[in-house]
Design an enzyme around this catalytic site. Structure first.
Site, PDB file in Angstrom:
ATOM      1  N   SER A 139      47.587  -8.370 127.634  1.00 29.64           N
ATOM      2  CA  SER A 139      46.315  -8.524 128.344  1.00 29.64           C
ATOM      3  C   SER A 139      46.432  -9.046 129.767  1.00 29.64           C
ATOM      4  O   SER A 139      45.422  -9.121 130.470  1.00 29.64           O
ATOM      5  CB  SER A 139      45.383  -9.437 127.541  1.00 29.64           C
ATOM      6  OG  SER A 139      44.896  -8.757 126.415  1.00 29.64           O
TER       7      SER A 139
ATOM      8  N   PHE B  14      42.152  -1.848 112.576  1.00 30.78           N
ATOM      9  CA  PHE B  14      43.183  -2.480 113.390  1.00 30.78           C
ATOM     10  C   PHE B  14      43.602  -3.849 112.851  1.00 30.78           C
ATOM     11  O   PHE B  14      44.329  -4.579 113.517  1.00 30.78           O
ATOM     12  CB  PHE B  14      42.698  -2.625 114.836  1.00 30.78           C
ATOM     13  CG  PHE B  14      42.482  -1.307 115.522  1.00 30.78           C
ATOM     14  CD1 PHE B  14      43.555  -0.556 115.969  1.00 30.78           C
ATOM     15  CD2 PHE B  14      41.205  -0.807 115.703  1.00 30.78           C
ATOM     16  CE1 PHE B  14      43.363   0.670 116.590  1.00 30.78           C
ATOM     17  CE2 PHE B  14      40.990   0.416 116.326  1.00 30.78           C
ATOM     18  CZ  PHE B  14      42.072   1.154 116.771  1.00 30.78           C
ATOM     19  N   ALA B  15      43.156  -4.197 111.660  1.00 34.52           N
ATOM     20  CA  ALA B  15      43.479  -5.510 111.078  1.00 34.52           C
ATOM     21  C   ALA B  15      44.774  -5.396 110.276  1.00 34.52           C
ATOM     22  O   ALA B  15      44.752  -5.199 109.065  1.00 34.52           O
ATOM     23  CB  ALA B  15      42.332  -5.999 110.199  1.00 34.52           C
TER      24      ALA B  15
ATOM     25  N   SER C  91      36.643  -9.372 124.590  1.00 41.59           N
ATOM     26  CA  SER C  91      36.551  -8.021 124.037  1.00 41.59           C
ATOM     27  C   SER C  91      37.440  -7.064 124.809  1.00 41.59           C
ATOM     28  O   SER C  91      37.255  -6.846 126.012  1.00 41.59           O
ATOM     29  CB  SER C  91      35.104  -7.516 124.081  1.00 41.59           C
ATOM     30  OG  SER C  91      35.037  -6.176 123.634  1.00 41.59           O
TER      31      SER C  91
ATOM     32  N   GLY D 214      48.622 -12.838 127.424  1.00 38.96           N
ATOM     33  CA  GLY D 214      48.593 -11.481 126.917  1.00 38.96           C
ATOM     34  C   GLY D 214      49.411 -11.343 125.653  1.00 38.96           C
ATOM     35  O   GLY D 214      50.330 -12.128 125.413  1.00 38.96           O
TER      36      GLY D 214
END
Length: 389
Positions: free
Chosen positions: A95, A155-156, A200, A338
């Site tokens: 990130s 996506f878990a 988000s 990130g």
């Protein structure tokens, strides 16, 4: 926590971990007039990431007044060969990508091609439900309320079976940003626009599409032209769908009952404009110095970027436009954490662009993983505030 949720959410976990500094809050920017801490102390702080927090490898760099004053390595690059983690190695920085994308959006704002308080609907008609009431600024600072697509159950990756599915199939998939945005907006928003804060990844996929719409170019092209080339960041890459990490690098792993599973290679389209970047500690530290030192943004846009909203009430943490304000024991520093599968990154610098620290680690041991964020925050505090008596 057994294994990991998608490491792309580790930015939010760092926000939650900032309570390390809540014991000794100090207003204002971090003081950087103090000497750089002794190398031995910095190395000890880095070693805590591998010894205490169970990372397989970790590297870090501290820059001060435009030069690297310490570079450290701890642990190994490869659990099979046991070669040391390369201090100049490249890694997935997750990130931290968001700060690069936000920088481009703010440059477009300075060029009057994007209005920060314009509705996102103006640039991406029909893409975002209620887009007429969501501003570009709200997407940049995570107050738009858009559901994070990574919180969708698909996506878990929490169970061993799910991690095996990730390793065997999902990490090779090409995922289009508009499809991921569609997953995000298929869920109800967290709150009405401007009425809360929620990290988000959907927000930054939207911004990647905004850059494409405004410039006619892919967001990667704009980041390369506007940031990477001017700063000479020759070891920073926007890989798109390429699955490899070029150059020397440490491997990333997932913990499974039958041992470590190498997840270094993956298709980062699962992250895109929210988290696909590959870089080095040196390139990231130089980027942070240039950004906060005013080389990439005019004063008005840098002021917008560092105008923050409350991110979490406990502990109190603040978020600007693609930039996080982190409280240390001697003041605030600015940057972004990130994460992506197998890798976590932390990049912070003082507001004047004088001193920076960039850290990359490869989290592995689930039993020690809770120690990673406190160990990182202690190293950041040491860098800017010096050793505690």
């Amino acid at each position: 926590m057994k294994n990991y949720r998608s490491a792309l959410r580790l930015a939010a976990s760092l926000l939650a971990g900032a309570s390390v500094f809540a014991l000794a809050p100090t207003a204002g920017a971090a003081t950087v007039g103090s000497p750089v801490p002794p190398r031995a102390a910095l190395q000890q702080g880095l070693d805590a990431l591998t010894v205490r927090a169970g990372a397989t490898g970790a590297v870090a760099e501290v820059r001060d007044h435009g030069r690297a004053v310490w570079r450290g390595t701890s642990g190994v690059a490869d659990l099979t060969t046991q070669q040391p983690a390369p201090v100049d190695g490249e890694f997935r920085a997750g990130s931290v990508t968001k700060t690069f994308v936000a920088t481009v959006v703010l440059q477009l704002s300075a060029e009057r091609r994007v209005g920060l308080d314009d509705p996102i609907e103006r640039y991406l008609p029909g893409m975002i439900p209620n887009g007429a009431n969501i501003t570009v600024r709200q997407v940049l600072n995570h107050t738009a309320g858009l559901f994070d697509f990574l919180e969708d159950p698909k996506f878990a990756y929490e169970s061993d079976d799910a991690l095996r599915q990730l390793l065997a199939v999902d990490r090779w998939k090409t995922l289009a940003p508009r499809d991921l945005i569609a997953i995000g907006v298929s869920h109800p928003p967290y709150f009405p626009p401007g009425q809360g804060w929620h990290y988000s990844n959907t927000d930054y996929l939207v911004l990647g599409e905004l850059v494409r719409q405004v410039t006619g170019n892919d967001w990667r092209t704009e980041v390369n032209h506007r940031v990477l080339q001017p700063l000479g960041l020759r070891h920073t890459f926007l890989p798109g769908t390429s699955t490899t990490v070029p150059g020397p690098h440490s491997h990333g792993y997932l913990a499974l009952p039958d041992g470590p599973a190498d997840i270094t290679e993956l298709n980062p389209s699962m992250a895109g404009a929210a988290g696909e970047i590959i870089s080095t500690t040196d390139d990231l530290a130089r980027f942070n110095a240039a950004l906060l030192g005013g080389r990439l943004l005019a004063p008005a846009q840098l002021a917008e970027m560092t105008t923050t909203v409350a991110a979490d009430e406990q502990p109190p943490t603040r978020y600007g436009l693609g930039l996080m304000q982190l409280r240390t024991s001697c003041g605030e520093v600015w940057g972004h954490p990130g994460g992506i599968h197998g890798y976590v990154t932390y990049l912070f610098g003082d507001r004047s662009g004088t001193r920076q620290i960039a850290i990359s680690a490869n989290p592995y041991d689930p039993q020690k993983g809770a120690e990673l964020t406190p160990a990182v925050l202690s190293l950041i505090d040491l860098t800017f505030c010096g050793p505690k008596s």
